[in-house]
Design a protein around this motif. Structure first.
Motif, short mmCIF file in Angstrom:
data_model
loop_
_atom_site.label_atom_id
_atom_site.label_comp_id
_atom_site.label_asym_id
_atom_site.label_seq_id
_atom_site.Cartn_x
_atom_site.Cartn_y
_atom_site.Cartn_z
N PHE A 1 0.86 -1.25 0.10
CA PHE A 1 -0.07 0.03 0.05
C PHE A 1 0.84 1.33 -0.05
CE2 PHE A 1 -2.49 2.88 3.00
CZ PHE A 1 -2.91 3.31 2.25
N CYS A 2 0.87 1.96 -1.22
CA CYS A 2 1.93 3.08 -1.26
C CYS A 2 1.17 4.42 -0.60
CB CYS A 2 2.26 3.34 -2.74
SG CYS A 2 3.19 1.85 -3.33
N ASP A 3 1.40 4.73 0.54
CA ASP A 3 0.60 5.57 1.07
C ASP A 3 1.45 7.02 1.45
OD1 ASP A 3 -0.59 7.12 3.09
OD2 ASP A 3 -0.53 5.59 4.54
N GLU A 4 1.00 7.98 0.51
CA GLU A 4 1.77 9.23 0.57
C GLU A 4 1.74 9.80 1.95
OE1 GLU A 4 -1.02 8.65 -0.96
OE2 GLU A 4 -2.56 10.11 -0.43
N SER A 5 0.79 9.36 2.96
CA SER A 5 0.92 10.25 4.18
C SER A 5 2.25 9.58 4.91
CB SER A 5 -0.33 9.98 4.86
OG SER A 5 -0.25 8.53 5.57
N PRO B 1 -4.62 7.84 -6.68
CA PRO B 1 -5.32 8.98 -7.62
C PRO B 1 -4.25 10.40 -7.40
CG PRO B 1 -6.77 8.92 -6.13
CD PRO B 1 -5.85 7.86 -5.69
N GLU B 2 -4.26 11.21 -8.45
CA GLU B 2 -3.58 12.28 -8.02
C GLU B 2 -4.08 12.97 -6.51
OE1 GLU B 2 -4.73 14.03 -11.80
OE2 GLU B 2 -2.90 13.48 -12.64
N GLY B 3 -5.34 12.91 -6.32
CA GLY B 3 -5.81 13.46 -4.87
C GLY B 3 -5.36 12.55 -3.73
N SER C 1 6.18 4.02 2.21
CA SER C 1 6.71 5.11 1.99
C SER C 1 7.53 4.87 0.48
CB SER C 1 7.37 6.12 2.89
OG SER C 1 8.19 7.10 2.21
N LEU C 2 7.46 5.87 -0.51
CA LEU C 2 8.16 5.67 -1.44
C LEU C 2 9.27 6.88 -1.46
CD1 LEU C 2 5.62 4.78 -4.39
CD2 LEU C 2 7.35 3.21 -3.13
N GLY C 3 9.65 7.35 -0.35
CA GLY C 3 10.77 8.29 -0.30
C GLY C 3 10.05 9.63 0.18
N1 SAM Z 1 -2.34 14.33 -3.56
C1 SAM Z 1 -1.36 13.53 -2.74
C2 SAM Z 1 -0.56 14.46 -1.72
O1 SAM Z 1 -0.57 15.44 -2.23
O2 SAM Z 1 -0.23 14.05 -0.54
C3 SAM Z 1 -0.40 12.92 -3.69
C4 SAM Z 1 -1.04 11.96 -4.37
S1 SAM Z 1 0.13 10.91 -5.49
C5 SAM Z 1 0.31 12.07 -6.58
C6 SAM Z 1 -0.52 9.76 -6.32
C7 SAM Z 1 -0.21 8.41 -5.34
O3 SAM Z 1 1.19 8.15 -5.82
C8 SAM Z 1 -0.32 8.12 -4.03
O4 SAM Z 1 -1.90 8.11 -3.68
C9 SAM Z 1 0.57 7.16 -3.57
O5 SAM Z 1 -0.10 5.79 -3.94
C10 SAM Z 1 1.78 7.53 -4.45
N2 SAM Z 1 2.87 8.00 -3.79
C11 SAM Z 1 3.51 9.13 -4.47
N3 SAM Z 1 4.51 9.65 -3.84
C12 SAM Z 1 4.49 8.78 -2.69
C13 SAM Z 1 5.35 8.68 -1.57
N4 SAM Z 1 6.58 9.51 -1.52
N5 SAM Z 1 5.38 7.45 -0.75
C14 SAM Z 1 4.07 6.55 -0.95
N6 SAM Z 1 3.25 6.87 -1.86
C15 SAM Z 1 3.46 7.63 -3.01
#
Ligand code: SAM
Length: 205
Positions: A131-135, A157-159, A179-181
């Motif tokens: 689960f790639c979680d941007e948080s 998605p983008e959001g 996290s992806l960095g």
């Molecule tokens: N709008 C979101 C924000 O500003 O936090 C970013 C969404 S990103 C464009 C799209 C997807 O890419 C995310 O939902 C996640 O699955 C993945 N992603 C992008 N950067 C990531 C990171 N540094 N770590 C984990 N997942 C990432």
């Protein structure tokens, strides 16, 4: 092409064959198999689940997923998905082209789009989710020690994911948030990065 010209063929079941044109008409033709050149290959049991984005960027995700060796491409509709229509027929043709280009002998299954929530309702307990979680931006993440076997990479998605989706995913025993960095990646970059990470730790690299 004319009679006698060579062609390489694969059908996803019988390996790769060297063939030649034996009939070439205006409306069709015929190929004859000459010799099998490679055994049938198979990708690791890895799915890519991602929320479709704009067409050109979605095309990149499908192409790169094939090149990076996924078995199945599953577009998912999440709360914040804002995409043009997912054309599974077009994307299947695109996957075939990518498979030809990178010299593999299979084409990943390309599904119709489905709601993420519905997929999770019926999720197979044996398939883990990366689960790639941007948080988690910038948190240390490692795939070391995780088991091989059936996996799915999940990209939002983008959001991004909604709080409710994130909570639900985190509560699943099969989900491994990563996290992806330290930078927010565009969805297509995130898909490529996550598939690369998974393949190098748990796949066929
Ligand atoms: N709008 C979101 C924000 O500003 O936090 C970013 C969404 S990103 C464009 C799209 C997807 O890419 C995310 O939902 C996640 O699955 C993945 N992603 C992008 N950067 C990531 C990171 N540094 N770590 C984990 N997942 C990432």
């Amino acid at each position: 092409m004319g009679v006698g010209d060579p062609v390489m063929l694969f059908n996803g079941r019988d390996g790769e064959w060297r063939a030649e044109v034996i009939e070439a008409g205006k409306r069709g033709g015929a190929l004859g198999c000459v010799a099998r050149t490679r055994d049938q290959g198979a990708p690791p049991d890895l799915w890519l689940m991602f929320a479709p984005i704009r067409k050109q960027r979605t095309d990149i995700i499908v192409e790169k997923a094939v090149e990076l060796g996924v078995a199945r491409i599953r577009p998912v509709l999440t709360e914040f998905t804002r995409a043009e229509r997912w054309r599974a027929d077009k994307q299947r043709a695109h996957a075939i082209e990518a498979a030809e280009q990178c010299g593999i002998t299979w084409v990943p299954q390309v599904d119709d789009s489905a709601r993420l929530s519905a997929l999770l309702d019926n999720w197979d307990a044996d398939r883990r989710i990366l689960f790639c979680d941007e948080s988690l931006l910038g948190a240390a993440s490692s795939l070391a020690g995780l088991p091989r076997g059936p996996w799915a990479v999940l990209i939002g998605p983008e959001g991004g994911f909604s709080d409710a989706e994130r909570e639900r995913l985190r509560a699943l025993p099969v989900a491994h948030p990563v996290s992806l960095g330290p930078r927010i990646l565009r969805a297509e970059t995130a898909a490529i990065a996550a598939l690369t990470l998974w393949q190098s730790a748990l796949g066929d690299w």
